[in-house]
Design a protein around this motif. Structure first.
Motif, short mmCIF file in Angstrom:
data_model
loop_
_atom_site.label_atom_id
_atom_site.label_comp_id
_atom_site.label_asym_id
_atom_site.label_seq_id
_atom_site.Cartn_x
_atom_site.Cartn_y
_atom_site.Cartn_z
N UNK A 280 0.82 -1.22 0.00
CA UNK A 280 0.00 0.00 0.00
C UNK A 280 0.86 1.27 0.00
N UNK A 281 2.17 1.11 0.09
CA UNK A 281 3.10 2.25 0.03
C UNK A 281 4.24 1.91 -0.92
N UNK A 282 3.97 2.04 -2.23
CA UNK A 282 4.99 1.64 -3.20
C UNK A 282 6.23 2.52 -3.11
N UNK A 283 7.38 1.98 -3.50
CA UNK A 283 8.61 2.77 -3.48
C UNK A 283 8.51 3.96 -4.44
#
Length: 154
Positions: free
Chosen positions: A4-7
């Motif tokens: 849910x928190x892509x790079x």
């Protein structure tokens, strides 16, 4: 990283793809139907003036063969002119043609439209902040200068 928190690298790649796809859709709508994404790197390399065909591969970050093929395609489409370098008859130089300059102007106009769409979503201040933060990070990583935009690869 969690799903849910892509790079950031993935988000930048997605944003780049969104902008480039939007650019080419709008170019096609305006009659620029023969423009390939790789043409943009040559447009940038030549926007300030002619370049030696010998120096273009380094500016593009690609092989001599790939740069030559790209220039051939752009000459065939009338976006660039290739001529003998007046300073060295053994060398060729490449420059934007009138059509190439028109294409560059259309690209800049469309980028403005696409950024306006981002401003509608983020707001003017947040978009300006995003641009400033990205520029600051890039300059910090490159001794105070913005790096050249180059193709992916070699």
């Amino acid at each position: 990283m969690s799903p849910d928190r892509p790079p950031l690298a993935r988000l930048f790649a997605m944003a780049y793809r969104l902008l480039i796809d939007g650019l080419h859709e709008r170019l096609a709508e305006r009659g620029w139907t023969d423009v390939r994404p790789a043409f943009g790197f040559v447009l940038l390399a030549l926007r300030e003036g002619p370049a030696s065909l010998r120096d273009l591969p380094a500016a593009l970050g690609t092989s001599k063969q790939a740069a030559s093929k790209l220039v051939d395609a752009m000459v065939a489409a009338w976006y660039v002119d290739r001529a003998t370098d007046p300073a060295d008859a053994r060398s060729k130089r490449v420059q934007l043609s009138a059509r190439g300059r028109d294409l560059l102007a259309a690209v800049e106009e469309i980028y403005g439209e696409l950024e306006a769409g981002w401003s509608d979503v983020l707001g003017t201040e947040r978009l300006a902040g995003l641009r400033g933060d990205l520029e600051e990070a890039l300059r910090a990583a490159h001794g105070g200068d913005l790096p050249a935009v180059r193709t992916v690869g070699e």
